[in-house]
Scaffold this motif. Structure first.
Motif, PDB file in Angstrom:
ATOM      1  N   ILE A 202     149.558  31.480 -41.801  1.00 17.36           N
ATOM      2  CA  ILE A 202     150.470  31.844 -42.880  1.00 17.36           C
ATOM      3  C   ILE A 202     151.134  33.164 -42.519  1.00 17.36           C
ATOM      4  O   ILE A 202     150.512  34.040 -41.935  1.00 17.36           O
ATOM      5  CB  ILE A 202     149.709  31.965 -44.235  1.00 17.36           C
ATOM      6  CG1 ILE A 202     150.652  32.344 -45.378  1.00 17.36           C
ATOM      7  CG2 ILE A 202     148.585  32.960 -44.143  1.00 17.36           C
ATOM      8  CD1 ILE A 202     151.611  31.260 -45.759  1.00 17.36           C
ATOM      9  N   ALA A 203     152.422  33.309 -42.826  1.00 20.20           N
ATOM     10  CA  ALA A 203     153.148  34.561 -42.577  1.00 20.20           C
ATOM     11  C   ALA A 203     152.827  35.533 -43.704  1.00 20.20           C
ATOM     12  O   ALA A 203     153.246  35.340 -44.843  1.00 20.20           O
ATOM     13  CB  ALA A 203     154.640  34.302 -42.499  1.00 20.20           C
ATOM     14  N   VAL A 204     152.069  36.587 -43.383  1.00 24.00           N
ATOM     15  CA  VAL A 204     151.589  37.541 -44.383  1.00 24.00           C
ATOM     16  C   VAL A 204     152.277  38.888 -44.199  1.00 24.00           C
ATOM     17  O   VAL A 204     152.341  39.419 -43.083  1.00 24.00           O
ATOM     18  CB  VAL A 204     150.071  37.748 -44.265  1.00 24.00           C
ATOM     19  CG1 VAL A 204     149.591  38.721 -45.347  1.00 24.00           C
ATOM     20  CG2 VAL A 204     149.327  36.432 -44.379  1.00 24.00           C
ATOM     21  N   SER A 205     152.796  39.446 -45.278  1.00 25.77           N
ATOM     22  CA  SER A 205     153.267  40.831 -45.277  1.00 25.77           C
ATOM     23  C   SER A 205     152.446  41.601 -46.305  1.00 25.77           C
ATOM     24  O   SER A 205     151.980  41.043 -47.299  1.00 25.77           O
ATOM     25  CB  SER A 205     154.761  40.926 -45.588  1.00 25.77           C
ATOM     26  OG  SER A 205     155.087  40.212 -46.750  1.00 25.77           O
ATOM     27  N   ILE A 206     152.263  42.899 -46.037  1.00 25.27           N
ATOM     28  CA  ILE A 206     151.342  43.717 -46.825  1.00 25.27           C
ATOM     29  C   ILE A 206     152.083  44.893 -47.446  1.00 25.27           C
ATOM     30  O   ILE A 206     152.843  45.586 -46.774  1.00 25.27           O
ATOM     31  CB  ILE A 206     150.196  44.242 -45.940  1.00 25.27           C
ATOM     32  CG1 ILE A 206     149.369  43.068 -45.397  1.00 25.27           C
ATOM     33  CG2 ILE A 206     149.309  45.208 -46.713  1.00 25.27           C
ATOM     34  CD1 ILE A 206     148.373  43.470 -44.322  1.00 25.27           C
ATOM     35  N   ALA A 207     151.854  45.105 -48.736  1.00 25.57           N
ATOM     36  CA  ALA A 207     152.366  46.278 -49.438  1.00 25.57           C
ATOM     37  C   ALA A 207     151.206  47.230 -49.695  1.00 25.57           C
ATOM     38  O   ALA A 207     150.131  46.794 -50.119  1.00 25.57           O
ATOM     39  CB  ALA A 207     153.013  45.876 -50.755  1.00 25.57           C
ATOM     40  N   ARG A 208     151.438  48.520 -49.434  1.00 26.09           N
ATOM     41  CA  ARG A 208     150.424  49.536 -49.711  1.00 26.09           C
ATOM     42  C   ARG A 208     150.948  50.492 -50.790  1.00 26.09           C
ATOM     43  O   ARG A 208     151.565  51.513 -50.488  1.00 26.09           O
ATOM     44  CB  ARG A 208     150.082  50.316 -48.431  1.00 26.09           C
ATOM     45  CG  ARG A 208     149.324  49.481 -47.395  1.00 26.09           C
ATOM     46  CD  ARG A 208     149.107  50.250 -46.113  1.00 26.09           C
ATOM     47  NE  ARG A 208     148.367  49.447 -45.136  1.00 26.09           N
ATOM     48  CZ  ARG A 208     148.337  49.706 -43.833  1.00 26.09           C
ATOM     49  NH1 ARG A 208     148.999  50.761 -43.352  1.00 26.09           N
ATOM     50  NH2 ARG A 208     147.650  48.941 -43.017  1.00 26.09           N
ATOM     51  N   PRO A 209     150.724  50.180 -52.052  1.00 29.84           N
ATOM     52  CA  PRO A 209     151.237  51.002 -53.148  1.00 29.84           C
ATOM     53  C   PRO A 209     150.465  52.315 -53.288  1.00 29.84           C
ATOM     54  O   PRO A 209     149.267  52.388 -53.010  1.00 29.84           O
ATOM     55  CB  PRO A 209     151.032  50.119 -54.381  1.00 29.84           C
ATOM     56  CG  PRO A 209     150.777  48.741 -53.848  1.00 29.84           C
ATOM     57  CD  PRO A 209     150.111  48.943 -52.541  1.00 29.84           C
ATOM     58  N   PHE A 210     151.167  53.341 -53.806  1.00 34.70           N
ATOM     59  CA  PHE A 210     150.572  54.652 -54.052  1.00 34.70           C
ATOM     60  C   PHE A 210     150.536  54.937 -55.552  1.00 34.70           C
ATOM     61  O   PHE A 210     149.673  54.430 -56.254  1.00 34.70           O
ATOM     62  CB  PHE A 210     151.330  55.726 -53.264  1.00 34.70           C
ATOM     63  CG  PHE A 210     150.887  55.809 -51.822  1.00 34.70           C
ATOM     64  CD1 PHE A 210     150.152  56.901 -51.374  1.00 34.70           C
ATOM     65  CD2 PHE A 210     151.183  54.789 -50.915  1.00 34.70           C
ATOM     66  CE1 PHE A 210     149.720  56.981 -50.054  1.00 34.70           C
ATOM     67  CE2 PHE A 210     150.749  54.862 -49.600  1.00 34.70           C
ATOM     68  CZ  PHE A 210     150.020  55.960 -49.166  1.00 34.70           C
TER      69      PHE A 210
END
Length: 348
Positions: A202-210
């Motif tokens: 699966i094509a996964v993208s990651i968000a790292r919120p602050f």
């Protein structure tokens, strides 16, 4: 959970107008969402439902919740939405909905310090096993793309000499410290995402919120901005827990929603993107800005004096990757973000 007051449609329409072509990519999409009752999930869910109404996207949304009854009690205006279907279940063991899904958005998990202290084992399994469960579902339902909402906490404590944390910073929380369970679980979940992405599942993208401000944010949690707004609306002195020196930067929730959609649809698979603001303020400065939003301005009290012998603790992202690669920007300055949020909560 949801406030019964819905997010203003004018706010959602602002998001739609910034990049209309982004939403067209969701035409006829079938979406699966976790964490739809939280602060982030509310903005994601209501923004896509608004886009569907305004742009005729013909989308459908399936949201995993722990209790359908509680969800609709707190969001009664969504009970008649014919493109939204809720399924009940535990994120670690839910039954997979039938059929194929185009996009998966995994936002579930509380960062509440009280939950972490009361049941660290449970929190760890919810984050890690839950992410594994949703990834496997995404693989089986042949999803086109997957968004994992991680956290800036994966970097561990920010060194005093590092002004902003970039995505390639290799620091990490102490995995032997029970108080690091949230950050280490998020880090382990990112590893799972990387494995699924690298194996072509699966094509996964990651968000790292602050740190964030906006309608729907908790006002009785461990977030200083929410607690300050709560005190201001109540007309009592704004209380700072601590010495007021830690440094933060805040992103408004409408910008947050757009950033998450953009990372899902246009982010490079296997890549992480910091999500946060640019205007660096101390907790003391944040409290003063909130106090000045009321008339007359409120007083401020704090329970500790600053230790000038130590540098202030920092939690500041470098957001240049999202700016350069995805064309994202911080639209709403801090003062306006606070004013919009205060106005929304004052109408409750």
């Amino acid at each position: 959970m949801y406030s019964t007051l819905r997010i203003p449609q004018t706010e959602l329409d602002e998001i739609l107008l910034i990049d209309p072509n982004l939403w067209k990519k969701l035409h006829r999409a079938r979406l699966f969402l976790t964490g739809g009752s939280g602060f982030f999930g509310r903005w994601i869910l209501e923004s896509i439902l608004r886009a569907n109404d305004c742009m005729g996207l013909n989308i459908s949304v399936v949201a995993l919740v722990r209790s359908t009854k509680r969800f609709f009690q707190s969001a009664p205006y969504l009970s008649s939405c014919d493109v939204l279907r809720l399924v009940e279940g535990d994120i670690r063991s839910f039954d997979f909905p039938e059929g194929e899904f185009t996009y998966i958005l995994h936002l579930a998990t509380s960062s509440d310090a009280a939950i972490q202290a009361a049941d660290p084992f449970g929190l760890f399994t919810v984050i890690v096993n839950g992410t594994g469960r949703v990834l496997e579902f995404a693989h089986q339902c042949k999803a086109r793309r997957f968004l994992f909402v991680s956290s800036g906490a994966v970097y561990g404590p920010q060194p005093a000499e590092l002004t902003k944390i970039p995505e390639d910073y290799r620091g990490a929380a102490d995995c032997t410290n029970p108080q690091s369970v949230y950050s280490t679980a998020k880090r382990a979940s990112e590893q799972l995402c990387g494995l699924y992405n690298s194996k072509g599942r699966i094509a996964v993208s990651i968000a790292r919120p602050f740190a964030f401000i906006g309608p729907g944010m908790p006002l009785n949690g461990h977030f200083a901005a929410g607690n300050f707004i709560r005190d201001g609306i109540a007309g009592v002195p704004i209380k700072i827990t601590g010495d007021g020196t830690p440094l933060r930067s805040y992103l408004y929730s409408a910008d947050l929603a757009l950033w998450l959609w953009k990372i899902l649809l246009d982010g490079t698979p296997g890549r992480a993107y910091n999500v946060g603001g640019k205007e660096i303020v101390s907790i003391q400065e944040l409290a003063q800005t909130v106090a000045n939003c009321f008339s007359p301005s409120l007083s401020i009290i704090k329970d500790q004096r600053p230790d000038h012998g130590n540098p202030p603790e920092r939690y500041i992202p470098d957001i240049s990757r999202a700016e350069k690669e995805l064309g994202l920007s911080v639209r709403i300055p801090l003062k306006e973000a606070l004013q919009r949020t205060i106005s929304w909560y004052s109408n409750q």
